[in-house]
Write an enzyme that holds these catalytic residues in place. Structure first.
Site, PDB file in Angstrom:
ATOM      1  CE  LYS A 277       1.243  72.201 -92.570  1.00 36.53           C
ATOM      2  NZ  LYS A 277       1.774  70.881 -92.248  1.00 36.53           N
ATOM      3  NE  ARG A 312       2.383  68.981 -99.920  1.00 38.91           N
ATOM      4  CZ  ARG A 312       1.407  69.787 -99.503  1.00 38.91           C
ATOM      5  NH1 ARG A 312       1.567  70.489 -98.382  1.00 38.91           N
ATOM      6  NH2 ARG A 312       0.278  69.894-100.189  1.00 38.91           N
TER       7      ARG A 312
END
Length: 334
Positions: A277, A312
């Site tokens: 991210k 994840r």
């Protein structure tokens, strides 16, 4: 004024008498942070209300054949042309299958998605999303014995994916986008992952705002769990995801990461999806998403230290190696 209780997870081998195991996993706690919208204080575990304590300590039931006595690793397989990190790399079925086979050596679960949810992404028609995902899922199921989840907001896509062999539905919209999706999952007896997002991918990073991001996200997930339970999906079949990066600033993401343990009080397995991210690139000095593996691993291990049951990740072998080393260094045994 409502009180929320965040266990303070520990993995130190010097576990004191009377400490409680968190969610049947690998961490323990003997204290908690009592949080209200006016302040915080540290309390002993014995002072946590019994109904909250029960949810904090009850072992999480297996989902898609996976138990949660140890952290699990979900590999990301984007069959999209425009995902923020690896868009286009695996859109060809043969490339997607090869990537799934490589991930399956280290992943406990493979999450297949056919619609990018990066900031600014446009919706994809269900028929296009089905064409991208269902054949890949069928090909994986025919060759690899690993559970598959479908990352979608749409009932038609989920139905096609389940028909192709997927076993879990992962909805980044928290089952608020397509009103037919949650009833389908309930009728089919499927486990689900419900994620928090503020806004949709097109607008979610346009000045997101919260009164208290930690408690606002908790309240949203609690309400969604109750709605799913009302439809017939048991709490034991629900995974929660606080939605790092979805309608959140860097400060919001860090506030959630620092107190992830709060979400165990929902009584569900917790998923952390922070891989590659933007905030990892900003803090770690890696502007290119493909260079963010070390930072992604660091955040993953911070989540595991707080008892998060599912990580994840894009960088599956590297994350698995780090998880093994974290476990060995923490327990003193390989």
């Amino acid at each position: 004024m409502r009180s929320y209780y965040r266990p303070i997870p520990q993995s130190d081998p010097g576990r004191p008498d009377g400490a409680l195991t968190l969610a049947g996993g690998w961490t323990w706690f003997d204290r908690a942070e009592r949080i209200t919208r006016e302040g915080r204080e540290i309390v002993a575990a014995k002072d946590i209300p019994s109904e909250v304590l029960e949810r904090l300590t009850e072992p999480r039931a297996p989902i898609a054949g996976l138990g949660f006595d140890a952290p699990r690793l979900m590999g990301i397989l984007n069959v999209t042309p425009d995902s923020f990190s690896d868009g286009g790399k695996f859109i060809a079925p043969e490339a997607a299958l090869a990537q799934a086979q490589a991930m399956a050596e280290a992943a406990d679960l493979i999450d297949v998605g056919g619609e990018s949810t990066r900031p600014g992404a446009l919706p994809v028609a269900p028929e296009d999303e089905i064409a991208r995902t269902a054949p890949v899922i069928a090909a994986i199921r025919s060759r690899i014995d690993v559970p598959i989840s479908i990352d979608t907001r749409k009932a038609a896509v989920a139905q096609a994916a389940i028909g192709a062999g997927a076993r879990l539905v992962n909805d980044v919209a928290g089952f608020t986008y397509d009103p037919a999706l949650a009833p389908y999952c309930a009728e089919a007896g499927l486990p689900v992952c419900v994620m928090h997002a503020q806004g949709d991918p097109q607008t979610m990073q346009d000045a997101p705002h919260y009164e208290d991001v930690l408690l606002d996200v908790y309240d949203f997930l609690e309400a969604r769990i109750e709605a799913l339970e009302a439809l017939g999906i048991p709490r034991a079949h629900i995974i929660v995801d606080p939605g790092i990066g979805f309608g959140k600033t860097q400060a919001h993401n860090l506030a959630l990461l620092a107190r992830l343990g709060l979400f165990h009080a929902l009584g569900c397995a917790v998923l952390l999806g922070a891989s590659r991210k933007k905030f990892i690139g900003t803090i770690g000095g890696t502007p290119e998403a493909s260079d963010r593996m070390p930072g992604s691993v660091a955040v993953a291990l911070a989540g595991i230290a707080q008892g998060v049951q599912i990580i994840r990740a894009h960088d599956v072998p590297e994350t698995r190696a780090a998880m093994r080393l974290w476990g060995a260094a923490t327990t003193g045994a390989a």
